[in-house]
Motif scaffolding. Structure first.
Motif, mmCIF file in Angstrom:
data_model
loop_
_atom_site.group_PDB
_atom_site.id
_atom_site.type_symbol
_atom_site.label_atom_id
_atom_site.label_comp_id
_atom_site.label_asym_id
_atom_site.label_seq_id
_atom_site.Cartn_x
_atom_site.Cartn_y
_atom_site.Cartn_z
ATOM 1 N N THR A 1 13.846 60.666 -99.297
ATOM 2 C CA THR A 1 13.717 59.602 -100.291
ATOM 3 C C THR A 1 12.379 59.713 -100.995
ATOM 4 N N PRO A 2 12.373 59.731 -102.320
ATOM 5 C CA PRO A 2 11.089 59.823 -103.034
ATOM 6 C C PRO A 2 10.178 58.659 -102.677
ATOM 7 N N VAL B 1 16.233 64.559 -94.225
ATOM 8 C CA VAL B 1 15.892 63.621 -93.155
ATOM 9 C C VAL B 1 17.163 63.188 -92.438
ATOM 10 N N LEU B 2 16.990 62.864 -91.156
ATOM 11 C CA LEU B 2 18.107 62.431 -90.315
ATOM 12 C C LEU B 2 17.596 61.351 -89.371
ATOM 13 N N HIS B 3 18.407 60.324 -89.155
ATOM 14 C CA HIS B 3 17.996 59.230 -88.271
ATOM 15 C C HIS B 3 18.018 59.721 -86.822
ATOM 16 N N MET B 4 16.851 60.107 -86.328
ATOM 17 C CA MET B 4 16.726 60.646 -84.978
ATOM 18 C C MET B 4 15.285 60.502 -84.525
ATOM 19 N N SER B 5 15.092 60.536 -83.219
ATOM 20 C CA SER B 5 13.740 60.539 -82.666
ATOM 21 C C SER B 5 13.279 61.980 -82.508
ATOM 22 N N THR C 1 12.551 55.922 -92.875
ATOM 23 C CA THR C 1 12.851 54.712 -93.644
ATOM 24 C C THR C 1 13.686 53.741 -92.819
ATOM 25 N N LYS C 2 14.180 54.200 -91.670
ATOM 26 C CA LYS C 2 15.009 53.358 -90.805
ATOM 27 C C LYS C 2 14.280 53.065 -89.500
ATOM 28 N N ALA C 3 14.641 51.934 -88.895
ATOM 29 C CA ALA C 3 13.991 51.521 -87.646
ATOM 30 C C ALA C 3 14.214 52.565 -86.559
ATOM 31 N N ILE C 4 13.174 52.770 -85.767
ATOM 32 C CA ILE C 4 13.223 53.759 -84.698
ATOM 33 C C ILE C 4 12.313 53.277 -83.570
ATOM 34 N N GLU C 5 12.641 53.601 -82.356
ATOM 35 C CA GLU C 5 11.855 53.113 -81.225
ATOM 36 C C GLU C 5 10.779 54.094 -80.781
ATOM 37 N N VAL C 6 11.045 55.396 -80.935
ATOM 38 C CA VAL C 6 10.058 56.411 -80.549
ATOM 39 C C VAL C 6 9.860 57.355 -81.731
ATOM 40 N N ARG D 1 5.113 58.676 -95.647
ATOM 41 C CA ARG D 1 4.233 59.125 -96.724
ATOM 42 C C ARG D 1 3.599 60.480 -96.388
ATOM 43 N N GLN D 2 3.315 60.686 -95.127
ATOM 44 C CA GLN D 2 2.752 61.974 -94.721
ATOM 45 C C GLN D 2 3.746 63.101 -94.987
#
Length: 329
Positions: A317-318, A230-234, A173-178, A200-201
């Motif tokens: 997040t649902p 979930v965790l903000h990570m690549s 849900t957050k911006a990520i580069e890879v 969604r997958q």
């Protein structure tokens, strides 16, 4: 040419074996009838009166028949016990052989294995019953959720089995580069449409597992709990934990650079390429507690890493419901 026909003594023994039961029953019936007649028919009773030797002879014959029957039953019981002991020995030998073959077929600690080996060990852990704890960290959870869903659906009834599933994935849900978008100048940036597709997958994988909870409770195959975080990570590292005993680890070792067809723009209008990570069939390394100090240290460090990341992650997040179709004017 040798004569293979049975001898007279063999045929006589076989015939007596078949007739013995009938002859014995007839003899005992005759003794019973004679005693009954002697009691109620006076001439017969008078004739047999004081025939002590005859009575003793009849009693001896009856005793012999009873003794022979007891001996036969004892012999049959002894033979049955010997057969059971022999069968137990065969079963133990077969069990030892199966254990030996399993030890040979199961990957050793630190050995490079395939994802199929991981799936097979998932199956073994769940089939064993009891308390089963499975956890993983990956890209979307496909290599965790898909095989486990199939295994869970095939489990037999076991009300005492408990299964805990935990999966840690990137927060798309957050911006990520890879994974991300690569422009014509080679700069990597966020790919929102592709992130939404991945999110969604992941939600579909979570739904496929949580849908098994009520089904398994109804069929009494297991008490299942499922938790996605979930965790903000690549995504880079793949980790799989089977109880506290075994760890599989690997990396996403392939980069796929392709047109971003997930974009809302037409394919020919895409201003760059999508950089994606692949690793569904990547080789894994297996570590187990019973394989020495080095393997135990690897397991401890991998579990510490996973639990640390798990504790700072948050729930998935649902998936928002799609807006309803507007009424036609």
């Amino acid at each position: 040419m040798s004569d293979t026909r049975p001898s007279w003594s063999d045929r006589l023994a076989a015939g007596w074996g078949r007739a013995e039961s009938t002859v014995t029953k007839l003899f005992l019936a005759a003794v019973f009838a004679l005693g009954l007649l002697a009691q109620f028919v006076k001439p017969i009773g008078d004739a047999l009166e004081d025939k002590v030797y005859l009575g003793g002879a009849l009693l001896t014959v009856v005793g012999y028949l009873l003794y022979a029957e007891v001996q036969r039953l004892n012999a049959a019981h002894t033979a049955q016990r010997e057969n059971e002991d022999a069968l137990d020995q065969v079963v133990r030998r077969l069990d030892d052989e199966v254990q030996r073959l399993n030890a040979l077929l199961r990957p050793r600690a630190g050995e490079t294995v395939t994802p199929r080996d991981l799936e097979r060990e998932f199956e073994e852990a769940l089939a064993a019953g009891g308390e089963v704890r499975l956890a993983a960290m990956g890209f979307t959870g496909e290599t965790f959720a898909v095989p486990l869903r199939n295994v869970l659906q095939g489990l037999g009834r076991d009300p005492l089995r408990t299964v805990s599933l935990r999966l840690l994935v990137p927060d798309f849900t957050k911006a990520i580069e890879v994974p991300g978008q690569v422009d014509t100048g080679g700069k990597i940036s966020d790919a929102p449409d592709f992130r939404e597709q991945l999110r969604r997958q992941i939600a579909e994988y979570e739904s496929s597992l949580t849908s098994q909870i009520a089904r398994m409770r109804l069929r009494q195959t297991a008490r299942l709990t499922v938790e996605f975080r979930v965790l903000h990570m690549s995504p880079s590292l793949k980790l799989y934990f089977i109880n506290n005993d075994v760890v599989y680890e690997g990396i996403y070792d392939r980069i796929d650079l392709r047109p971003d067809y997930s974009s809302n723009s037409a394919p020919e209008a895409c201003d760059g390429n999508l950089l994606d990570l692949l690793g569904y069939d990547s080789m894994l390394t297996r570590w187990s507690l019973d394989s020495g100090d080095h393997a135990r240290e690897i397991i401890r460090r991998r579990r510490e890493l996973f639990e640390t990341l798990w504790n700072v992650a948050h729930e998935l997040t649902p998936t928002p419901s799609l807006p309803g179709r507007p009424d036609a004017s």
